[in-house]
Design a protein around this motif. Structure first.
Motif, PDB file in Angstrom:
ATOM      1  N   ILE A  16       0.855  -1.194   0.000  1.00 54.66           N
ATOM      2  CA  ILE A  16       0.000   0.000   0.000  1.00 54.66           C
ATOM      3  C   ILE A  16       0.886   1.238   0.000  1.00 54.66           C
ATOM      4  O   ILE A  16       2.025   1.205   0.477  1.00 54.66           O
ATOM      5  CB  ILE A  16      -0.979   0.039   1.192  1.00 54.66           C
ATOM      6  CG1 ILE A  16      -0.265   0.199   2.513  1.00 54.66           C
ATOM      7  CG2 ILE A  16      -1.865  -1.182   1.224  1.00 54.66           C
ATOM      8  CD1 ILE A  16      -1.194   0.515   3.668  1.00 54.66           C
ATOM      9  N   LEU A  17       0.350   2.310  -0.544  1.00 56.90           N
ATOM     10  CA  LEU A  17       1.042   3.590  -0.570  1.00 56.90           C
ATOM     11  C   LEU A  17       0.242   4.588   0.252  1.00 56.90           C
ATOM     12  O   LEU A  17      -0.988   4.518   0.285  1.00 56.90           O
ATOM     13  CB  LEU A  17       1.179   4.090  -2.003  1.00 56.90           C
ATOM     14  CG  LEU A  17       1.998   3.207  -2.940  1.00 56.90           C
ATOM     15  CD1 LEU A  17       1.921   3.728  -4.362  1.00 56.90           C
ATOM     16  CD2 LEU A  17       3.431   3.113  -2.479  1.00 56.90           C
ATOM     17  N   ALA A  19       2.283   1.115   9.168  1.00 56.57           N
ATOM     18  CA  ALA A  19       3.584   0.522   8.851  1.00 56.57           C
ATOM     19  C   ALA A  19       3.983  -0.546   9.866  1.00 56.57           C
ATOM     20  O   ALA A  19       4.733  -1.468   9.527  1.00 56.57           O
ATOM     21  CB  ALA A  19       4.650   1.604   8.781  1.00 56.57           C
ATOM     22  N   ALA A  20       3.488  -0.443  11.093  1.00 59.05           N
ATOM     23  CA  ALA A  20       3.837  -1.421  12.125  1.00 59.05           C
ATOM     24  C   ALA A  20       3.110  -2.745  11.929  1.00 59.05           C
ATOM     25  O   ALA A  20       3.500  -3.758  12.524  1.00 59.05           O
ATOM     26  CB  ALA A  20       3.518  -0.853  13.508  1.00 59.05           C
ATOM     27  N   ASP A  21       2.081  -2.762  11.108  1.00 62.69           N
ATOM     28  CA  ASP A  21       1.337  -3.994  10.879  1.00 62.69           C
ATOM     29  C   ASP A  21       2.174  -4.939  10.020  1.00 62.69           C
ATOM     30  O   ASP A  21       2.608  -4.569   8.925  1.00 62.69           O
ATOM     31  CB  ASP A  21       0.015  -3.682  10.171  1.00 62.69           C
ATOM     32  CG  ASP A  21      -0.922  -4.858  10.184  1.00 62.69           C
ATOM     33  OD1 ASP A  21      -0.492  -5.962   9.788  1.00 62.69           O
ATOM     34  OD2 ASP A  21      -2.078  -4.684  10.591  1.00 62.69           O
ATOM     35  N   PRO A  22       2.411  -6.168  10.483  1.00 59.97           N
ATOM     36  CA  PRO A  22       3.277  -7.082   9.730  1.00 59.97           C
ATOM     37  C   PRO A  22       2.674  -7.570   8.416  1.00 59.97           C
ATOM     38  O   PRO A  22       3.392  -8.108   7.579  1.00 59.97           O
ATOM     39  CB  PRO A  22       3.494  -8.251  10.695  1.00 59.97           C
ATOM     40  CG  PRO A  22       2.355  -8.193  11.641  1.00 59.97           C
ATOM     41  CD  PRO A  22       1.967  -6.747  11.752  1.00 59.97           C
ATOM     42  N   SER A  23       1.393  -7.376   8.202  1.00 66.46           N
ATOM     43  CA  SER A  23       0.782  -7.846   6.959  1.00 66.46           C
ATOM     44  C   SER A  23       0.776  -6.777   5.873  1.00 66.46           C
ATOM     45  O   SER A  23       0.312  -7.024   4.765  1.00 66.46           O
ATOM     46  CB  SER A  23      -0.644  -8.328   7.217  1.00 66.46           C
ATOM     47  OG  SER A  23      -1.444  -7.261   7.676  1.00 66.46           O
ATOM     48  N   LEU A  24       1.292  -5.583   6.184  1.00 64.96           N
ATOM     49  CA  LEU A  24       1.287  -4.492   5.217  1.00 64.96           C
ATOM     50  C   LEU A  24       2.698  -4.072   4.842  1.00 64.96           C
ATOM     51  O   LEU A  24       3.601  -4.059   5.676  1.00 64.96           O
ATOM     52  CB  LEU A  24       0.549  -3.276   5.785  1.00 64.96           C
ATOM     53  CG  LEU A  24      -0.911  -3.459   6.169  1.00 64.96           C
ATOM     54  CD1 LEU A  24      -1.464  -2.174   6.747  1.00 64.96           C
ATOM     55  CD2 LEU A  24      -1.718  -3.918   4.987  1.00 64.96           C
ATOM     56  N   ASP A  25       2.866  -3.696   3.593  1.00 65.08           N
ATOM     57  CA  ASP A  25       4.116  -3.124   3.099  1.00 65.08           C
ATOM     58  C   ASP A  25       3.809  -1.672   2.734  1.00 65.08           C
ATOM     59  O   ASP A  25       3.359  -1.374   1.630  1.00 65.08           O
ATOM     60  CB  ASP A  25       4.607  -3.900   1.879  1.00 65.08           C
ATOM     61  CG  ASP A  25       5.928  -3.377   1.353  1.00 65.08           C
ATOM     62  OD1 ASP A  25       6.655  -2.706   2.114  1.00 65.08           O
ATOM     63  OD2 ASP A  25       6.234  -3.644   0.176  1.00 65.08           O
ATOM     64  N   VAL A  26       4.013  -0.768   3.708  1.00 60.23           N
ATOM     65  CA  VAL A  26       3.617   0.635   3.567  1.00 60.23           C
ATOM     66  C   VAL A  26       4.792   1.451   3.042  1.00 60.23           C
ATOM     67  O   VAL A  26       5.896   1.370   3.577  1.00 60.23           O
ATOM     68  CB  VAL A  26       3.138   1.203   4.921  1.00 60.23           C
ATOM     69  CG1 VAL A  26       2.762   2.665   4.792  1.00 60.23           C
ATOM     70  CG2 VAL A  26       1.981   0.394   5.456  1.00 60.23           C
TER      71      VAL A  26
END
Length: 161
Positions: free
Chosen positions: A55-56, A74-81
């Motif tokens: 995600i952006l 960004a701290a969520d391990p399932s997201l690439d922010v």
């Protein structure tokens, strides 16, 4: 009474182990099937980034509230922010390089505080998404709502101290 029971167990085990196909189908086949499905659906422990959703985030506000929202996502391990401008985000979603892009508008923190204190209209975070990822979109909307509520709650209670 225990001796006849043990004799029955011993007899059944001898019968079972005398048939190699029965042993194979009862022991080896379930292990092979479980390994196969684990390999296909597990993603592998060696690469934890394998299933992260790209995600952006375009933070036009630049406030501490919007920064906290971005850091919570960004701290969520399932997201690439990753940060982006609104134009870059729109193009990345259009080209399939990102599933979703969030655009935090200017004066978001001020509008959120005003809405909280006066009951005015709540500010909205823009969301650009690929329509082929409908399930992820709904999940990400919930994750964004959680990040916004958590960050806003933290800011409100920190200001009251």
């Amino acid at each position: 009474m225990l001796i006849p029971f043990l004799a029955l167990i011993r007899k059944d085990l001898r019968l079972f182990f005398s048939d190699p196909r029965a042993v194979l189908m009862s022991v080896v086949a379930p292990i092979a099937i479980a390994s196969f499905f684990g390999y296909i659906f597990g993603g592998g422990a060696g690469n934890p980034d394998n299933s992260r959703i790209p995600i952006l985030v375009a933070d036009l506000d630049g406030s501490s509230l919007s920064g906290e929202i971005v850091s919570r996502l960004a701290a969520d391990p399932s997201l690439d922010v990753k940060p982006a401008t609104p134009e870059q985000a729109r193009e990345a979603v259009r080209n399939g390089k990102a599933t979703v892009a969030f655009v935090i508008p200017r004066n978001f923190a001020d509008a959120a505080a005003h809405a909280f204190l006066t009951g005015a209209r709540k500010p909205e975070v823009g969301m650009l998404f690929d329509p082929s990822h409908g399930l992820e979109m709904r999940m990400l909307q919930g994750m964004l709502a959680g990040a916004v509520m958590g960050a806003a709650g933290k800011q409100i209670f920190a200001a009251g101290r």
